[in-house]
Design an enzyme around this catalytic site. Structure first.
Site, PDB file in Angstrom:
ATOM      1  N   SER A 118       5.344  -5.196   7.702  1.00 23.64           N
ATOM      2  CA  SER A 118       4.582  -5.433   8.879  1.00 23.64           C
ATOM      3  C   SER A 118       4.542  -6.313   9.976  1.00 23.64           C
ATOM      4  O   SER A 118       5.210  -6.998   9.294  1.00 23.64           O
ATOM      5  CB  SER A 118       2.863  -5.575   7.899  1.00 23.64           C
ATOM      6  OG  SER A 118       2.190  -6.072   8.440  1.00 23.64           O
TER       7      SER A 118
ATOM      8  N   TYR B 257      -1.467 -11.958   1.913  1.00 24.85           N
ATOM      9  CA  TYR B 257      -0.782 -10.969   2.483  1.00 24.85           C
ATOM     10  C   TYR B 257       0.852 -11.102   3.799  1.00 24.85           C
ATOM     11  O   TYR B 257       1.829 -10.984   4.301  1.00 24.85           O
ATOM     12  CB  TYR B 257      -1.893  -9.912   2.973  1.00 24.85           C
ATOM     13  CG  TYR B 257      -1.230  -9.107   3.146  1.00 24.85           C
ATOM     14  CD1 TYR B 257      -0.399  -7.971   2.885  1.00 24.85           C
ATOM     15  CD2 TYR B 257      -0.755  -8.435   5.006  1.00 24.85           C
ATOM     16  CE1 TYR B 257      -0.074  -5.895   3.268  1.00 24.85           C
ATOM     17  CE2 TYR B 257      -0.486  -7.542   5.577  1.00 24.85           C
ATOM     18  CZ  TYR B 257      -0.146  -6.027   4.364  1.00 24.85           C
ATOM     19  OH  TYR B 257       0.694  -5.120   4.476  1.00 24.85           O
TER      20      TYR B 257
HETATM   21  N1  NAP Z   1      -2.120   0.485   6.804  1.00 21.84           N
HETATM   22  C1  NAP Z   1      -1.444  -0.677   7.767  1.00 21.84           C
HETATM   23  O1  NAP Z   1      -2.385  -1.263   8.556  1.00 21.84           O
HETATM   24  C2  NAP Z   1       0.161  -1.125   7.228  1.00 21.84           C
HETATM   25  C3  NAP Z   1       0.242  -1.439   8.535  1.00 21.84           C
HETATM   26  C4  NAP Z   1       1.411  -2.214   8.220  1.00 21.84           C
HETATM   27  C5  NAP Z   1       1.753  -2.051   7.089  1.00 21.84           C
HETATM   28  N2  NAP Z   1       1.629  -2.169   6.346  1.00 21.84           N
HETATM   29  C6  NAP Z   1       2.535  -1.544   4.669  1.00 21.84           C
HETATM   30  O2  NAP Z   1       2.447  -0.413   4.514  1.00 21.84           O
HETATM   31  C7  NAP Z   1       2.728   0.023   3.183  1.00 21.84           C
HETATM   32  C8  NAP Z   1       2.073   1.171   2.794  1.00 21.84           C
HETATM   33  O3  NAP Z   1       0.565   0.813   2.974  1.00 21.84           O
HETATM   34  P1  NAP Z   1      -0.250   2.072   3.371  1.00 21.84           P
HETATM   35  O4  NAP Z   1      -1.241   1.653   4.631  1.00 21.84           O
HETATM   36  O5  NAP Z   1       0.260   3.616   2.987  1.00 21.84           O
HETATM   37  O6  NAP Z   1      -1.268   1.922   2.096  1.00 21.84           O
HETATM   38  P2  NAP Z   1      -2.307   2.883   0.833  1.00 21.84           P
HETATM   39  O7  NAP Z   1      -2.796   4.371   1.559  1.00 21.84           O
HETATM   40  O8  NAP Z   1      -2.971   2.199   0.231  1.00 21.84           O
HETATM   41  O9  NAP Z   1      -0.689   3.075   0.231  1.00 21.84           O
HETATM   42  C9  NAP Z   1      -0.651   2.064  -0.605  1.00 21.84           C
HETATM   43  C10 NAP Z   1       0.630   2.691  -1.362  1.00 21.84           C
HETATM   44  O10 NAP Z   1       0.975   1.533  -2.382  1.00 21.84           O
HETATM   45  C11 NAP Z   1       1.532   2.044  -3.824  1.00 21.84           C
HETATM   46  N3  NAP Z   1       0.736   0.880  -4.916  1.00 21.84           N
HETATM   47  C12 NAP Z   1       0.099  -0.834  -4.339  1.00 21.84           C
HETATM   48  N4  NAP Z   1       0.910  -0.738  -4.973  1.00 21.84           N
HETATM   49  C13 NAP Z   1       1.326  -0.688  -6.355  1.00 21.84           C
HETATM   50  C14 NAP Z   1       1.745  -1.289  -7.742  1.00 21.84           C
HETATM   51  N5  NAP Z   1       1.379  -1.869  -8.265  1.00 21.84           N
HETATM   52  N6  NAP Z   1       2.615   0.224  -7.766  1.00 21.84           N
HETATM   53  C15 NAP Z   1       2.725   0.875  -7.541  1.00 21.84           C
HETATM   54  N7  NAP Z   1       2.427   1.347  -6.377  1.00 21.84           N
HETATM   55  C16 NAP Z   1       1.712   0.472  -6.176  1.00 21.84           C
HETATM   56  C17 NAP Z   1      -0.360   2.841  -3.908  1.00 21.84           C
HETATM   57  O11 NAP Z   1      -0.350   3.797  -5.356  1.00 21.84           O
HETATM   58  P3  NAP Z   1      -1.204   3.555  -6.133  1.00 21.84           P
HETATM   59  O12 NAP Z   1      -2.599   3.168  -5.704  1.00 21.84           O
HETATM   60  O13 NAP Z   1      -0.902   5.017  -6.855  1.00 21.84           O
HETATM   61  O14 NAP Z   1      -0.437   2.468  -6.691  1.00 21.84           O
HETATM   62  C18 NAP Z   1      -0.166   3.864  -2.409  1.00 21.84           C
HETATM   63  O15 NAP Z   1       0.975   4.667  -2.565  1.00 21.84           O
HETATM   64  C19 NAP Z   1       2.367  -0.874   2.172  1.00 21.84           C
HETATM   65  O16 NAP Z   1       3.601  -1.910   1.817  1.00 21.84           O
HETATM   66  C20 NAP Z   1       1.694  -2.139   3.234  1.00 21.84           C
HETATM   67  O17 NAP Z   1       1.315  -3.487   3.783  1.00 21.84           O
HETATM   68  C21 NAP Z   1       0.274  -0.833   6.066  1.00 21.84           C
END
Ligand code: NAP
Length: 249
Positions: free
Chosen positions: A138, A153
């Site tokens: 991120s 985070y």
């Molecule tokens: N959205 C943003 O603004 C943003 C910005 C920078 C980086 N990111 C990064 O992008 C990545 C994906 O996030 P997203 O934005 O797509 O958020 P999201 O929609 O909340 O998706 C997060 C995913 O991670 C999975 N997850 C979380 N804890 C887990 C665990 N203990 N075991 C297995 N799966 C787990 C969730 O699956 P389940 O709920 O099914 O377990 C879900 O599929 C993350 O690493 C996040 O830090 C996001």
């Protein structure tokens, strides 16, 4: 970018960036292994992929991480690409040690420990295919928190960046590439899951292009880096933040 006969594990494939990435790899011909905890959400994403292997697994649990690798090899016999995407945030007040350390454990176990463990169990298999790993970090790794209580985070993503660089150096002699993609704000369930008091209209004012990234844009970047077009790239960090870092105050 063709991925025919390539086997790809996407962690956190039930939602957001991971869901778009699983769908994009499948559309490009890959055999996709989808990992997450939420069965209903995984199934609805799986319906948009071609015969994926769907694994309900928690990245914080050692047995689950080993099972992901075992079942991938059992079904497909090989691994070409690992997308370490599963991640979350939760708030912790540094002035209140109980909430701080509760948030620390959840975040570090998921964002760092799970990613390190998955990388480790996958590496012997990636060495056989001269495969590659893309870690989802991120922009948070490079700045101080926008939202109060999210220090853990930001620290976790800084750890992901340095782990990527170190792993890239250590795995290069085995023919494995390791890279990071660092999104800025992306429209997913992330903010709601983290219970952050924020909305995208406010967040987009924090970046120079005044827009929010869609998950498909990050998936496109992931596929590029993971493809043969990225064959000369390892230990790199690709920022896709709508100009958050360059915005003038
Ligand atoms: N959205 C943003 O603004 C943003 C910005 C920078 C980086 N990111 C990064 O992008 C990545 C994906 O996030 P997203 O934005 O797509 O958020 P999201 O929609 O909340 O998706 C997060 C995913 O991670 C999975 N997850 C979380 N804890 C887990 C665990 N203990 N075991 C297995 N799966 C787990 C969730 O699956 P389940 O709920 O099914 O377990 C879900 O599929 C993350 O690493 C996040 O830090 C996001």
């Amino acid at each position: 970018m063709g991925f025919k006969n390539k086997v790809v594990i996407v962690t956190g494939a039930s939602s957001g960036i991971g869901a778009s990435t699983a769908i994009a790899f499948s559309a490009a011909g890959a055999e996709v292994v989808m990992v997450g905890r939420n069965e209903a959400k995984l199934k609805s994403v799986a319906a948009k992929c071609k015969n994926p292997l769907v694994l309900i697994a928690d990245m914080r649990k050692d047995d689950d991480v080993k099972r992901i690798m075992d079942q991938t090899i059992k079904k497909f016999g090989r691994l070409d690409i690992l997308i370490n995407n599963a991640g979350l945030s939760s708030t912790g007040d540094i002035m209140d040690s109980e909430s701080m350390m509760k948030s620390y454990d959840i975040i570090m176990d998921t964002n760092v420990r799970g990613l390190v463990h998955m990388t480790s169990v996958a590496s012997p298999h990636l060495a056989k295919t001269k495969g590659n790993i893309v870690n989802i970090s991120s922009v948070a790794a490079l700045i101080t928190p926008t939202f109060k209580g999210t220090i853990n985070y930001y620290v976790s993503k800084a750890a992901v960046n340095h782990f990527t660089a170190c792993a890239a150096a250590e795995l290069a002699p085995h023919g494995i590439r390791v890279n990071t993609i660092s999104p800025g704000p992306v429209r997913t369930d992330f903010i709601a899951n983290a219970k952050l008091d924020a909305d995208y209209d406010y967040i987009k004012t924090k970046n120079a292009l005044n827009r929010i990234t869609e998950p498909e844009e990050i998936a496109d970047l992931i596929l590029f880096v993971a493809s043969d077009k990225g064959k000369g790239v390892t230990g790199s960090n690709f920022l896709s933040d709508n100009g958050m870092l360059v915005k003038r105050s």
